[in-house]
Structures are given as C-alpha cells and as structure tokens.
Design a protein around this motif. Structure first.
Motif, mmCIF file in Angstrom:
data_model
loop_
_atom_site.group_PDB
_atom_site.id
_atom_site.type_symbol
_atom_site.label_atom_id
_atom_site.label_comp_id
_atom_site.label_asym_id
_atom_site.label_seq_id
_atom_site.Cartn_x
_atom_site.Cartn_y
_atom_site.Cartn_z
ATOM 1 N N GLY A 90 1.497 6.581 -8.535
ATOM 2 C CA GLY A 90 2.896 7.008 -8.508
ATOM 3 C C GLY A 90 3.568 6.907 -7.150
ATOM 4 O O GLY A 90 4.712 7.333 -7.007
ATOM 5 N N GLN A 91 2.886 6.344 -6.166
ATOM 6 C CA GLN A 91 3.453 6.248 -4.822
ATOM 7 C C GLN A 91 3.496 4.787 -4.377
ATOM 8 O O GLN A 91 2.557 4.033 -4.651
ATOM 9 N N PRO A 92 4.561 4.393 -3.667
ATOM 10 C CA PRO A 92 4.635 3.001 -3.216
ATOM 11 C C PRO A 92 3.584 2.699 -2.138
ATOM 12 O O PRO A 92 3.365 3.501 -1.232
ATOM 13 N N VAL A 93 2.953 1.538 -2.270
ATOM 14 C CA VAL A 93 1.999 1.089 -1.259
ATOM 15 C C VAL A 93 2.732 0.963 0.071
ATOM 16 O O VAL A 93 3.863 0.479 0.138
ATOM 17 N N GLY A 94 2.111 1.436 1.123
ATOM 18 C CA GLY A 94 2.712 1.392 2.456
ATOM 19 C C GLY A 94 3.420 2.676 2.839
ATOM 20 O O GLY A 94 3.747 2.872 4.016
ATOM 21 N N SER A 95 3.666 3.555 1.873
ATOM 22 C CA SER A 95 4.292 4.834 2.221
ATOM 23 C C SER A 95 3.245 5.751 2.830
ATOM 24 O O SER A 95 2.043 5.509 2.722
ATOM 25 N N GLU A 96 3.700 6.786 3.503
ATOM 26 C CA GLU A 96 2.797 7.767 4.108
ATOM 27 C C GLU A 96 3.055 9.136 3.510
ATOM 28 O O GLU A 96 4.198 9.531 3.313
ATOM 29 N N GLY B 252 1.040 11.949 6.690
ATOM 30 C CA GLY B 252 0.514 11.072 7.736
ATOM 31 C C GLY B 252 -0.595 10.147 7.275
ATOM 32 O O GLY B 252 -1.217 9.469 8.096
ATOM 33 N N ILE B 253 -0.864 10.097 5.973
ATOM 34 C CA ILE B 253 -1.925 9.251 5.423
ATOM 35 C C ILE B 253 -1.285 8.106 4.632
ATOM 36 O O ILE B 253 -0.439 8.333 3.774
ATOM 37 N N LEU B 254 -1.721 6.900 4.908
ATOM 38 C CA LEU B 254 -1.181 5.709 4.280
ATOM 39 C C LEU B 254 -1.619 5.592 2.821
ATOM 40 O O LEU B 254 -2.782 5.830 2.498
ATOM 41 N N VAL B 255 -0.679 5.210 1.946
ATOM 42 C CA VAL B 255 -1.000 4.873 0.559
ATOM 43 C C VAL B 255 -1.346 3.388 0.544
ATOM 44 O O VAL B 255 -0.514 2.546 0.908
ATOM 45 N N VAL B 256 -2.590 3.067 0.143
ATOM 46 C CA VAL B 256 -3.068 1.681 0.217
ATOM 47 C C VAL B 256 -3.130 0.987 -1.140
ATOM 48 O O VAL B 256 -3.473 -0.192 -1.200
ATOM 49 N N GLY B 257 -2.812 1.704 -2.218
ATOM 50 C CA GLY B 257 -2.825 1.070 -3.521
ATOM 51 C C GLY B 257 -2.875 2.066 -4.649
ATOM 52 O O GLY B 257 -2.757 3.281 -4.434
#
Length: 188
Positions: free
Chosen positions: A34-40, A43-48
């Motif tokens: 449910g979160q776009p890749v590249g968003s934080e 402070g933690i990156l969403v990678v997929g």
C-alpha cells in the motif's frame, strides 16, 4: 561496522512499532503493497511490495512481518521461507526473555514484555508491550497478544489466537486455536 539488512513487511501502525525496535539492531527497509516504492516511513525506505520478495532476496536475507492479521502474517512467512529468508526475533531492550524459555523465529516482543522460565512461544508471534507469559505457559504459532495481557502458569494460547488488551488467561486455562478473546476479559 555496518548492520545486517532486514526487510520489514508491513508499514502500518504495528509495522512502525516493530521498526522502532528493529532499527536498533538492523539496517531496515519496508515492504508494503500500500505504499509507493521510494517513499520513506519513519525514515525507512519502502523498497517494494510482496511481489518483489524474490528479487529483494538477492540483497536481503532477513525478514520480519509486522502485520497483526495472524493468517496473513503466516502466509507471508511461508512464502518467505520458500524463498530462503531467515526470521530473526525483534526484541525491545526492556523486554525480558528467560534463558530457560523457548521462543520460535520471526517473533516480535515489545517493551516490557516478559517470557518467564519454562514458557514457550511459537513462530511468528506478536507480543505487545507489557505482555507476560508466565512459567510453563505456551503460546502457539502466529498468535497475537495485545498490551498488558497475562498468560498465567501452565496456560495455553492456541495457534492463530488473538488475545485482546488487559486479558488474563488464568492458570492452566486454554485459548483454542484461532480464538478471538476480547479486551478486559478473563479466560478460566
């Protein structure tokens, strides 16, 4: 010295609480459909998303699921197991785990939780803040126990059970597999 990399599945409310503890020991990244890749998030990156797990396995060997839905959490762990991920436990520094207890893999044990001597906790279990698992009690795989609940001596919480906040599972009582125990109750 660099930290080991850990994938955290689920960036919702519970996943963010898991992340706060995991960041103390690991270099974390989120996987969340449910979160776009590249968003934080925090402070933690969403990678997929979940579909990216096979590709992400090339970079990450460790994974923990921070999702409260017991069945879904189990499904993600089963998929990740087939891909070769390992499942560390995330344990808050204020939690206590007796060296004479048994704890499975992929568990989350939050602030001030306590697992006493002779207790056993299965795989993929989520123990919220202030949870107590007393001597010789058993918590089955993929159970979820909410804040300030107590599983007393010799009691059993079944696989996939959900125990609400401020619940007492009395001595030698049994919570059946898949049960949903409401907040502020006692199980005799």
């Amino acid at each position: 010295m660099s930290k080991e990399k850990l994938l955290l599945v689920g960036a919702g409310g519970f996943g963010r609480m898991v992340a706060e503890q995991a960041m103390l020991q690991y270099d974390c990244a989120f996987v969340d459909d449910g979160q776009p890749v590249g968003s934080e998030i925090c402070g933690i990156l969403v990678v997929g998303g979940l579909a990216n797990l096979p590709e992400l396995r090339k970079e990450y060997s460790l994974l923990v699921v921070g999702i409260g839905n017991n069945q879904f959490r189990a499904q993600v762990y089963e998929k990740a197991k087939v891909l070769g991920f390992a499942f560390p436990n995330i344990v808050a520094p204020s939690a206590y785990i007796s060296p004479f207890s048994k704890v499975g893999g992929g568990c989350v044990i939050l602030q001030n939780a306590c697992i006493q001597n002779g207790a056993s906790v299965g795989n993929g279990v989520l123990l919220n803040a202030g949870t107590e698992i007393h001597c010789d009690a058993a918590v089955g795989d993929y159970a979820l126990i909410y804040t300030n609940s107590v599983v007393r001596t010799g009691a059993t919480v079944g696989n996939f059970a959900r125990v609400g906040s401020n619940v007492t599972v009395c001595n030698h009582a049994t919570v059946p597999d898949g049960a949903d125990i409401p907040d502020c109750t006692a199980v005799h």
